[in-house]
Design a protein around this motif. Structure first.
Motif, PDB file in Angstrom:
ATOM      1  N   SER A   1       0.842  -1.243  -0.010  1.00  0.00           N
ATOM      2  CA  SER A   1       0.011   0.133  -0.030  1.00  0.00           C
ATOM      3  C   SER A   1       0.746   1.050  -0.163  1.00  0.00           C
ATOM      4  O   SER A   1       0.249   2.305  -0.179  1.00  0.00           O
ATOM      5  N   ASP A   2       2.116   1.175   0.422  1.00  0.00           N
ATOM      6  CA  ASP A   2       3.181   2.306   0.239  1.00  0.00           C
ATOM      7  C   ASP A   2       4.292   1.791  -0.257  1.00  0.00           C
ATOM      8  O   ASP A   2       4.661   0.809  -0.656  1.00  0.00           O
ATOM      9  N   ILE A   3       5.221   2.583  -0.167  1.00  0.00           N
ATOM     10  CA  ILE A   3       6.774   2.489  -0.636  1.00  0.00           C
ATOM     11  C   ILE A   3       7.706   3.171   0.077  1.00  0.00           C
ATOM     12  O   ILE A   3       7.444   4.557   0.191  1.00  0.00           O
ATOM     13  N   ASP A   4       8.765   2.649   0.580  1.00  0.00           N
ATOM     14  CA  ASP A   4       9.693   3.291   1.645  1.00  0.00           C
ATOM     15  C   ASP A   4      11.233   3.468   0.999  1.00  0.00           C
ATOM     16  O   ASP A   4      11.472   2.497   0.442  1.00  0.00           O
ATOM     17  N   VAL A   5      11.761   4.791   1.126  1.00  0.00           N
ATOM     18  CA  VAL A   5      13.118   4.871   0.852  1.00  0.00           C
ATOM     19  C   VAL A   5      13.874   5.477   2.113  1.00  0.00           C
ATOM     20  O   VAL A   5      13.377   6.245   2.908  1.00  0.00           O
ATOM     21  N   ILE A   6      14.944   4.876   2.192  1.00  0.00           N
ATOM     22  CA  ILE A   6      16.000   4.885   3.492  1.00  0.00           C
ATOM     23  C   ILE A   6      16.885   5.940   2.984  1.00  0.00           C
ATOM     24  O   ILE A   6      17.598   5.541   1.788  1.00  0.00           O
ATOM     25  N   ILE A   7      17.321   6.952   3.855  1.00  0.00           N
ATOM     26  CA  ILE A   7      18.344   7.872   3.378  1.00  0.00           C
ATOM     27  C   ILE A   7      19.069   7.901   4.731  1.00  0.00           C
ATOM     28  O   ILE A   7      18.529   7.689   5.947  1.00  0.00           O
ATOM     29  N   LEU A   8      20.305   8.441   4.922  1.00  0.00           N
ATOM     30  CA  LEU A   8      21.065   8.702   6.095  1.00  0.00           C
ATOM     31  C   LEU A   8      20.600  10.147   6.722  1.00  0.00           C
ATOM     32  O   LEU A   8      20.695  11.187   5.872  1.00  0.00           O
ATOM     33  N   ARG A   9      20.687  10.144   7.816  1.00  0.00           N
ATOM     34  CA  ARG A   9      20.245  11.259   8.543  1.00  0.00           C
ATOM     35  C   ARG A   9      21.303  12.569   8.163  1.00  0.00           C
ATOM     36  O   ARG A   9      20.703  13.647   7.829  1.00  0.00           O
ATOM     37  N   ASP A  10      22.435  12.185   8.118  1.00  0.00           N
ATOM     38  CA  ASP A  10      23.377  13.120   7.699  1.00  0.00           C
ATOM     39  C   ASP A  10      23.507  13.766   6.054  1.00  0.00           C
ATOM     40  O   ASP A  10      23.997  14.616   5.861  1.00  0.00           O
ATOM     41  N   GLU A  11      22.957  12.894   5.405  1.00  0.00           N
ATOM     42  CA  GLU A  11      22.546  13.448   4.048  1.00  0.00           C
ATOM     43  C   GLU A  11      21.017  13.974   3.850  1.00  0.00           C
ATOM     44  O   GLU A  11      20.643  14.281   2.681  1.00  0.00           O
ATOM     45  N   GLN A  12      20.497  14.363   4.873  1.00  0.00           N
ATOM     46  CA  GLN A  12      19.311  14.861   4.512  1.00  0.00           C
ATOM     47  C   GLN A  12      19.027  16.254   4.056  1.00  0.00           C
ATOM     48  O   GLN A  12      18.067  16.733   3.299  1.00  0.00           O
ATOM     49  N   GLU A  13      20.056  17.157   3.986  1.00  0.00           N
ATOM     50  CA  GLU A  13      19.842  18.173   3.562  1.00  0.00           C
ATOM     51  C   GLU A  13      20.022  18.220   1.987  1.00  0.00           C
ATOM     52  O   GLU A  13      19.299  18.957   1.250  1.00  0.00           O
ATOM     53  N   SER A  14      20.789  17.452   1.292  1.00  0.00           N
ATOM     54  CA  SER A  14      20.997  17.254   0.063  1.00  0.00           C
ATOM     55  C   SER A  14      19.676  16.583  -0.490  1.00  0.00           C
ATOM     56  O   SER A  14      19.136  17.166  -1.738  1.00  0.00           O
ATOM     57  N   SER A  15      19.085  15.696   0.380  1.00  0.00           N
ATOM     58  CA  SER A  15      17.683  15.000  -0.187  1.00  0.00           C
ATOM     59  C   SER A  15      16.644  16.040  -0.169  1.00  0.00           C
ATOM     60  O   SER A  15      15.956  16.031  -1.071  1.00  0.00           O
ATOM     61  N   TYR A  16      16.510  16.881   0.721  1.00  0.00           N
ATOM     62  CA  TYR A  16      15.567  17.939   0.845  1.00  0.00           C
ATOM     63  C   TYR A  16      15.754  18.937  -0.385  1.00  0.00           C
ATOM     64  O   TYR A  16      14.689  19.199  -0.942  1.00  0.00           O
TER      65      TYR A  16
END
Length: 200
Positions: A47-62
């Motif tokens: 029913s959904d789909i999840d992606v993991i990222i590293l907390r330290d790389e959140q700014e680039s992801s945002y």
């Protein structure tokens, strides 16, 4: 403030791969899809789909995702907009949609690291080198290793029926090493025991 938890039209695995491939961070698929990628086939509906990222790389992801998506941090049962410049120190779950009214498309899960190790947030003595937490399909799709994904499922405060079904699906193909790691990790988190341990 959004409360439409069940309003989902999840991206496909291919959609997620196309979206994240150009993002120069460590990422992988998680949840039930990660287990199915390891299995080599779809075992149930998702029913959904999840992606993991590293907390330290959140700014680039945002910076990358916020160009075309609306990001909401999920905390204590509430969805609040994730705003530019805000570093998420405790939030582990970000829900993503195309606009403020559209269905949820995918979730981003932030994981903690320390000195090139992944740290299991619920029991910080459980860890693995970062280069050992992600596997890849023959097509190169990165996904969270099954023993770690099953720990997230079994280690939850509420183990759902689908989590137990996922364990039953995966047990026949887990290696001895994967079962041993999962068993040891459940012992560390649940000193009084855990019902999954006897199954392995």
């Amino acid at each position: 403030m959004r409360t439409d938890y069940d309003n989902w039209e999840p991206l496909t695995v291919s959609n997620v791969v196309n979206l994240f491939t150009d993002l120069p961070i460590t990422w992988c698929l998680a949840g039930g899809w990660a287990l199915d990628l390891h299995l080599g086939k779809q075992s149930r509906q998702h029913s959904d789909i999840d992606v993991i990222i590293l907390r330290d790389e959140q700014e680039s992801s945002y910076d990358f995702l916020s160009r075309e998506w609306k990001l909401y941090k999920a905390q204590d049962g509430v969805f609040l907009p994730w705003v530019q410049g805000e570093f998420l120190t405790d939030t582990t779950d970000v829900w993503v949609s195309k606009n403020h009214n559209s269905p949820w498309a995918f979730q981003v899960m932030l994981v903690d690291t320390f000195e090139n190790n992944w740290i299991y947030r619920r029991e910080k003595s459980i860890k693995k080198p970062l280069n050992e937490i992600i596997a890849k399909t023959n097509e190169g799709i990165p996904y969270l290793r099954p023993e770690i994904q099953l720990l997230y499922k079994g280690g939850s405060s509420k183990v759902r029926e689908k989590d137990f079904m996922d364990l039953q699906t995966m047990l026949p193909i887990l290696s001895t090493q994967e079962k041993e790691w999962l068993t040891l990790s459940l012992h560390k988190q649940f000193h009084e025991g855990h019902p999954w341990i006897a199954l392995m």
